[in-house]
Design an enzyme around this catalytic site. Structure first.
Site, PDB file in Angstrom:
ATOM      1  N   LYS A 156      38.527  47.168  32.671  1.00 55.30           N
ATOM      2  CA  LYS A 156      37.155  46.489  31.905  1.00 55.30           C
ATOM      3  C   LYS A 156      36.506  47.514  30.973  1.00 55.30           C
ATOM      4  CE  LYS A 156      37.769  42.013  32.411  1.00 55.30           C
ATOM      5  NZ  LYS A 156      37.709  41.106  31.137  1.00 55.30           N
ATOM      6  N   PRO A 163      40.312  49.695  40.054  1.00 56.92           N
ATOM      7  CA  PRO A 163      41.062  49.663  38.688  1.00 56.92           C
ATOM      8  C   PRO A 163      40.403  48.473  37.827  1.00 56.92           C
ATOM      9  CG  PRO A 163      42.634  50.154  40.505  1.00 56.92           C
ATOM     10  CD  PRO A 163      41.035  50.015  41.073  1.00 56.92           C
ATOM     11  N   TYR A 164      40.028  47.533  38.337  1.00 60.79           N
ATOM     12  CA  TYR A 164      39.418  46.332  37.586  1.00 60.79           C
ATOM     13  C   TYR A 164      38.209  46.692  36.852  1.00 60.79           C
ATOM     14  CZ  TYR A 164      37.419  41.716  36.606  1.00 60.79           C
ATOM     15  OH  TYR A 164      36.554  40.910  36.005  1.00 60.79           O
ATOM     16  N   GLY A 165      37.314  47.340  37.433  1.00 59.97           N
ATOM     17  CA  GLY A 165      36.410  47.510  36.656  1.00 59.97           C
ATOM     18  C   GLY A 165      36.615  48.644  35.838  1.00 59.97           C
TER      19      GLY A 165
END
Length: 412
Positions: free
Chosen positions: A224, A219-221
């Site tokens: 972004k 989810p972080y990538g």
């Protein structure tokens, strides 16, 4: 018996006299009303005179004015690890800076250090605000004359993103949209976006170039990449100058020892490996946990491209100087060399002089085996090359700050 006398129960002051079909108010009541108006007008005039004589009224904030030769940069997340180092560099280069941070991950102590270093009026201001509040963001933009935005503010832990994905989409993607809307509404035409190599996921080929497909696996990538897509779509019709920097694993600290990395205690489990190494060296935690030893790498542990924060900040400042209206520049910021987690741990042991205990555990969800960059494009177009490439030396610099700041920046 009929009563022909006057009724004295009605007060004269509230009566009107009728004559020829017209009402005439009582003169005493009229005089009182006029007197109140005069008194109110007099008090208002006195207040205006006093306000005009005050410095705040007669001299508008320098942050709300555009001055020839002065570039005013909004640094979101400027109280954080990378954001504070970027602010330091901008101030050293004579930029005017406004930090906006909600201190959920940043440190007020870092802001205080910067304010002490640059106390001159019109150099640095700090605004406590949450980018998730559109009204607050719009107010900030309406009261300040920004020339550019350097957008660092974000939650940034891969493991945490797999546990709390909605938090990441809101904090990264949604908040970036809010910043863009405010920029559009107030005519701010330059954006430097701090992105991540996590948008590439786990590429089939190394090293990573800017043309490597973006297939994020956590989810972080993903959050972004969504933010990047929004920025790129908006820039097509806005003539905005955009620079997107996808950087790799950040280490180190200010070489002069003024700033460092001070993660909150509750986030130690999610933090960077450098922070975990230092915590283990200081005895805050019993040892270092290496997650994953069965990756397809030369020693089974993850391979990463470690970039010193001083080099990373330099790339952002050069991107700001080179940003062109109507164009989007996308650059990988890395050393071009991958180092395994085992190699990193050995360098940390040497840098700290401590025999750190290491526990090898199962893989962490959302991690990938090997990621390192090809910095050819940023070297060619921005004349940027990583200068602090000695892993052990970068860790020594960071360790010195850690030892002299055993409680971080202190209480916020």
């Amino acid at each position: 018996m009929l009563n022909f006398g006057r009724n004295r129960t009605q007060q004269r002051s509230t009566r009107s006299l009728a004559l020829g079909g017209m009402d005439y108010p009582d003169p005493k009541k009229k005089n009182n009303f006029v007197g109140k108006i005069i008194l109110a007008a007099t008090l208002t005039a006195l207040c205006i005179i006093m306000l005009k004589q005050s410095p705040a009224f007669s001299a508008p904030s320098q942050f709300g004015l555009r001055e020839p030769g002065v570039t005013h940069v909004l640094v979101t997340g400027g109280a954080g690890y990378i954001g504070s180092h970027a602010t330091l560099r901008l101030l050293k280069d004579n930029y005017r800076v406004t930090i906006v941070d909600n201190l959920s991950r940043g440190n007020l102590g870092a802001v205080k250090v910067l304010q002490e270093l640059f106390p001159e009026p019109g150099r640095l201001q700090f605004i406590y605000a949450d980018l998730g509040d559109p009204k607050s963001v719009n107010k900030i933009f309406s009261e300040n004359a920004f020339d550019a935005v350097m957008h660092f503010a974000a939650v940034a832990y891969v493991g945490e993103s797999t546990v709390h994905p909605l938090k990441y989409y809101h904090n990264i993607t949604s908040n970036t949209l809010t910043v863009l809307e405010a920029m559009a509404a107030h005519g701010v035409k330059k954006l430097i976006y701090s992105s991540t190599c996590a948008t590439y996921g786990e590429p089939e080929k190394m090293p990573i170039t800017e043309e490597t497909p973006q297939l994020p696996i956590n989810p972080y990538g993903k959050a972004k990449k969504m933010a990047e897509d929004i920025i790129k779509d908006f820039s097509k019709t806005s003539k905005m100058a955009v620079m997107i920097l996808r950087y790799f694993n950040v280490i180190g600290s200010d070489p002069e020892g003024r700033l460092g990395e001070a993660p909150r205690p509750e986030l130690r489990e999610q933090g960077r490996i450098s922070g975990a190494c230092f915590d283990a060296a200081r005895g805050i935690i019993p040892g270092l946990k290496v997650r994953g030893t069965d990756y397809t790498t030369h020693d089974g542990t993850c391979v990463r491209d470690y970039i010193d924060v001083t080099d990373l900040v330099d790339a952002h400042v050069k991107a700001l100087a080179k940003a062109e209206a109507g164009k989007v520049g996308i650059y990988n910021v890395g050393t071009g060399k991958g180092r395994s987690v085992k190699e990193f741990v050995e360098a940390c042991k040497k840098a700290t002089g401590v025999k750190i205990k290491v526990d090898y555990l199962d893989r962490r969800p959302g991690d990938y085996a090997e990621v390192y960059s090809d910095p050819t494009k940023i070297n060619k177009e921005l004349n940027w090359t990583a200068q602090y490439t000695d892993l052990e030396q970068s860790l020594k610099v960071a360790w010195r700050w850690q030892k002299s700041h055993l409680k971080g920046y202190g209480s916020s």
